[in-house]
Design a protein around this motif. Structure first.
Motif, PDB file in Angstrom:
ATOM      1  N   ASP A 137     -12.992  19.278 -44.240  1.00 10.78           N
ATOM      2  CA  ASP A 137     -12.165  20.182 -44.933  1.00 10.78           C
ATOM      3  C   ASP A 137     -10.635  19.400 -44.818  1.00 10.78           C
ATOM      4  O   ASP A 137     -10.101  19.401 -43.924  1.00 10.78           O
ATOM      5  CB  ASP A 137     -12.219  21.086 -43.474  1.00 10.78           C
ATOM      6  CG  ASP A 137     -10.574  22.523 -43.638  1.00 10.78           C
ATOM      7  OD1 ASP A 137     -10.359  22.125 -44.908  1.00 10.78           O
ATOM      8  OD2 ASP A 137     -10.544  23.252 -43.283  1.00 10.78           O
ATOM      9  N   ASN A 138      -9.991  19.346 -46.420  1.00  9.32           N
ATOM     10  CA  ASN A 138      -9.106  18.569 -46.516  1.00  9.32           C
ATOM     11  C   ASN A 138      -7.798  19.794 -45.826  1.00  9.32           C
ATOM     12  O   ASN A 138      -6.024  18.902 -45.803  1.00  9.32           O
ATOM     13  CB  ASN A 138      -8.585  17.586 -47.854  1.00  9.32           C
ATOM     14  CG  ASN A 138     -10.292  16.616 -48.244  1.00  9.32           C
ATOM     15  OD1 ASN A 138      -9.570  16.296 -47.258  1.00  9.32           O
ATOM     16  ND2 ASN A 138     -10.870  16.899 -49.133  1.00  9.32           N
ATOM     17  N   ASN A 140      -6.842  21.154 -43.958  1.00  9.22           N
ATOM     18  CA  ASN A 140      -7.000  20.833 -42.051  1.00  9.22           C
ATOM     19  C   ASN A 140      -5.448  20.002 -41.849  1.00  9.22           C
ATOM     20  O   ASN A 140      -4.658  19.448 -40.851  1.00  9.22           O
ATOM     21  CB  ASN A 140      -7.340  21.670 -41.181  1.00  9.22           C
ATOM     22  CG  ASN A 140      -8.872  20.875 -40.837  1.00  9.22           C
ATOM     23  OD1 ASN A 140      -8.518  19.531 -41.781  1.00  9.22           O
ATOM     24  ND2 ASN A 140      -9.706  21.388 -41.022  1.00  9.22           N
ATOM     25  N   GLY A 160      -8.109  12.220 -40.182  1.00  9.12           N
ATOM     26  CA  GLY A 160      -8.110  13.770 -40.516  1.00  9.12           C
ATOM     27  C   GLY A 160     -10.397  14.291 -40.678  1.00  9.12           C
ATOM     28  O   GLY A 160     -10.192  15.231 -41.181  1.00  9.12           O
ATOM     29  N   GLY A 161     -10.331  13.641 -39.653  1.00  9.95           N
ATOM     30  CA  GLY A 161     -12.409  14.336 -39.469  1.00  9.95           C
ATOM     31  C   GLY A 161     -12.042  15.661 -38.690  1.00  9.95           C
ATOM     32  O   GLY A 161     -10.437  16.161 -37.847  1.00  9.95           O
ATOM     33  N   ASP A 162     -12.479  16.317 -38.836  1.00 12.74           N
ATOM     34  CA  ASP A 162     -12.746  17.257 -37.691  1.00 12.74           C
ATOM     35  C   ASP A 162     -14.279  18.144 -37.504  1.00 12.74           C
ATOM     36  O   ASP A 162     -14.935  17.728 -38.390  1.00 12.74           O
ATOM     37  CB  ASP A 162     -11.871  18.481 -39.374  1.00 12.74           C
ATOM     38  CG  ASP A 162     -12.548  18.442 -40.659  1.00 12.74           C
ATOM     39  OD1 ASP A 162     -13.929  18.197 -40.674  1.00 12.74           O
ATOM     40  OD2 ASP A 162     -11.756  18.410 -41.455  1.00 12.74           O
ATOM     41  N   ARG A 210      -6.083  20.675 -35.875  1.00 15.25           N
ATOM     42  CA  ARG A 210      -6.511  19.543 -37.232  1.00 15.25           C
ATOM     43  C   ARG A 210      -7.841  19.512 -37.328  1.00 15.25           C
ATOM     44  O   ARG A 210      -8.587  18.856 -38.042  1.00 15.25           O
ATOM     45  CB  ARG A 210      -5.541  18.480 -36.882  1.00 15.25           C
ATOM     46  CG  ARG A 210      -3.503  18.583 -37.499  1.00 15.25           C
ATOM     47  CD  ARG A 210      -3.391  17.313 -36.372  1.00 15.25           C
ATOM     48  NE  ARG A 210      -3.040  18.110 -35.224  1.00 15.25           N
ATOM     49  CZ  ARG A 210      -2.129  16.909 -34.621  1.00 15.25           C
ATOM     50  NH1 ARG A 210      -1.554  16.087 -35.133  1.00 15.25           N
ATOM     51  NH2 ARG A 210      -2.445  16.758 -33.837  1.00 15.25           N
TER      52      ARG A 210
HETATM   53 CA    CA Z   1      -9.511  17.769 -42.114  1.00 16.31          CA
END
Ligand code: CA
Length: 613
Positions: A137-138, A140, A160-162, A210
């Motif tokens: 999910d970009n 966040n 950016g991992g989630d 995030r």
């Molecule tokens: Ca993300």
């Protein structure tokens, strides 16, 4: 202009509110559950001068027992009892102070039914770091209110991992053959720097936005369960992040351990076990800070103890979690940790907890193991411990060069000390983790040594844990910095040139490692003799280590030849007590078959896992 407006709002807004206007900023835990074995619940309520209020409720089955106040009037601790007559619903809590009245609607949920799934030797746990695994999910990646923003070019920055990215990878992980995932911490870490690793909690009840929301974490657990997989949550009771909201207005001076100047722990858990340790050394171990940005919680304060215990119970019940990995297990107050582990076990029988105990010595680790009767009377109640001695022994054995006296013998010697553990098969075993040089780098980038290491860890006693990226021989050298041990998983980011999921762009050695891992894990998944069978091993000789996993029905013979260049032939007669009744076998790695167990030739730098028949 914008700044001026903000300043005006800041000045004017409070003036517009009625005199003495009150807000409740935090109520922790944010909800609770019916059907708990222990009917007690303690709420931490935070708001300006809330400690001067009284509280009432008329919710059936819910009773306010006592109120506890600290020297800080902005906190109120409310002791409730939730009887078995209480039904799920919204508990209306009314706070009054003279004519002032505040209402807080408190959710009472029903706890998940069914027993804890637990973990045992049939499992393989996959450890991954949420910031570095997959960006699902970009939107966040950069969020207002979060101090640190995306910077993928910085090894210590946020990448950016989630949680969504992890959910997207569950089918891949299931196919790989792992049965559980352990996430490095995903709770809010609103720290200035290095917030990606997650070990500086700034809110115990909030997933870092995030990564996603609490509901998304619950969805991740649910999606894992649908695939027959389980989830382990990483928790830290020893310390918080320096940006935790408490730090601006501590509940009490003794909420954390405070010193006149910064005082670091001595990192010597051995002081608890050492009959000659000085009080000063023991005090520094328990009360010193783990790091400058990690204030040390005072678990001897009963309010802190209750707060921490409830956070774990809440996450288990809220998300239907399967296990907890407790960080730095010996660093908090040891008696409190024993009470915690016991309480979790009473509330959720069979629930899995593994405590991180980092020592290269089975005597140090076993002190904290389940049912260990220590001479000083300490009992830990911890279901599982991290087996660092096996890990370090594996590094010596598989460092990529022949090491006849110190290599495989180290493994043999470490396992021979299993008498120290009441239940050594409960230990979590591993080749590396997020804090260590990656195993492929440890072997000197030697694919044969890597395969021997993996063959060993997947067939010896214990519950194996595999660090993400090991399956594609990711490299990482601790001496370069921790960020290099935690690089992005290929294919987790849109536009990645290499993808583990599709196989595109993988080098030949990466492909070979991936196939090898998938093969051995899926074989292991259904191999009961590895899950519950006994272990018998023989003293390593000429760089060869032989052991058997066996039960009444079947037997698996593992042979590891660590010689770099020499094939060796072993004589069946030396292992006759384990080979009796068997006439042949098949190596599950190479497919090689034999009808003759009198002598077995094993190529150099090779492990064989022979199913006997
Ligand atoms: Ca993300």
């Amino acid at each position: 202009m914008k700044k001026l407006l903000q300043t005006l709002v800041f000045i004017i807004l409070p003036a517009l509110l009625p005199a003495g206007a009150q807000v409740i900023e935090h109520v922790d835990p944010p909800s609770w559950f019916t059907g708990m074995n222990d009917d007690a619940l303690q709420l931490m309520v935070y708001g300006k001068e809330i400690g001067l209020f009284d509280v009432k409720t008329d919710y059936p089955g819910v009773e306010i027992k006592t109120l506890v106040r600290t020297e800080n009037p902005n906190y109120l601790f409310v002791n409730l009892s939730i009887s078995d007559k209480a039904a799920p619903g919204t508990v209306r809590l009314t706070f009054t102070r003279g004519k002032q009245k505040l209402v807080h609607n408190y959710p009472l949920l029903s706890r998940p039914s069914g027993p804890a799934r637990g973990f045992d030797c049939s499992d393989v746990i996959y450890l991954l770091m949420p910031d570095r695994y997959a960006n699902g999910d970009n939107s966040n990646d950069n969020l207002p209110g979060m101090t640190e923003q995306l910077n993928r070019s910085d090894p210590g920055g946020r990448h950016g991992g989630d949680l969504k990215g992890i959910i997207n990878h569950l089918d891949y992980l299931n196919g790989l053959g792992v049965t559980g995932i352990w996430l490095n911490p995903f709770l809010e870490n609103n720290q200035q720097h290095s917030s990606y690793h997650g070990y500086s909690t700034t809110d115990f009840y909030r997933a870092d936005p995030r990564y996603g929301s609490n509901d998304e974490f619950r969805e991740l657990v649910n999606e894992a369960h649908k695939r027959g997989m389980k989830v382990v949550m990483d928790m830290i009771f020893n310390h918080i992040g320096s940006s935790h909201w408490w730090m601006k207005d501590l509940p009490s001076k003794d909420w954390i351990h405070q010193f006149d100047e910064f005082t670091r722990t001595n990192y010597r858990a051995s002081t608890y076990l050492d009959p000659y340790a000085s009080d000063r050394d023991k005090m520094l171990m328990e009360k010193g800070w783990f790091d400058v940005t990690m204030p040390d919680l005072n678990q001897s304060n009963p309010l802190v103890e209750t707060y921490l215990i409830q956070t774990s119970l809440w996450w288990i019940a809220f998300s239907d979690l399967d296990g907890i990995r407790m960080d730095t297990y010996p660093y908090p107050q040891p008696d409190m940790m024993a009470r915690w582990a016991r309480r979790v076990g009473e509330e959720f029988p069979g629930f899995f907890i593994v405590g991180e105990v980092w020592y290269d010595d089975p005597s140090q680790i076993s002190y904290w193991a389940l049912n260990k009767e220590n001479s000083d009377g300490y009992r830990s109640y911890l279901p599982s411990v991290t087996d660092f001695p096996v890990c370090f022994a594996a590094h010596r054995a598989f460092e990529g060069k022949y090491n006849p006296t110190d290599g495989l013998s180290k493994i043999y010697n470490v396992l021979s000390q299993d008498f120290l553990y009441p239940e050594p098969f409960r230990n979590v075993i591993f080749l590396d983790n997020h804090d260590m040089t990656r195993i492929y780098t440890q072997t000197g980038k030697n694919l044969n040594a890597y395969k021997m290491a993996l063959s060993f860890i997947m067939t010896t006693r214990g519950i194996p844990q595999l660090y993400y990226g090991t399956e594609i021989v990711m490299e990482g050298d601790k001496s370069k910095g921790d960020g290099w041990l935690r690089e992005d998983f290929p294919g987790g980011w849109p536009g990645d040139s290499k993808s583990v999921i599709t196989g595109s762009g993988l080098e030949a050695n990466e492909k070979e490692a991936l196939d090898f891992t998938r093969h051995i894990l899926n074989w292991r998944k259904t191999k009961e003799v590895i899950h519950t069978g006994r272990l018998k091993h023989y003293i390593p000789n000429d760089g060869v280590y032989v052991y058997f996993r066996y039960n009444d029905k079947e037997s698996v013979m593992v042979i590891i030849n660590s010689n770099e260049k020499e094939s060796l032939t072993i004589k069946g007669e030396n292992y006759s007590e384990s080979l009796e009744g068997f006439t042949g076998g098949t190596d599950i790695i190479s497919g090689w078959k034999t009808e003759d167990l009198k002598s077995i030739s094993i190529p150099p730098a090779t492990a064989m896992i022979i199913e006997l028949k």
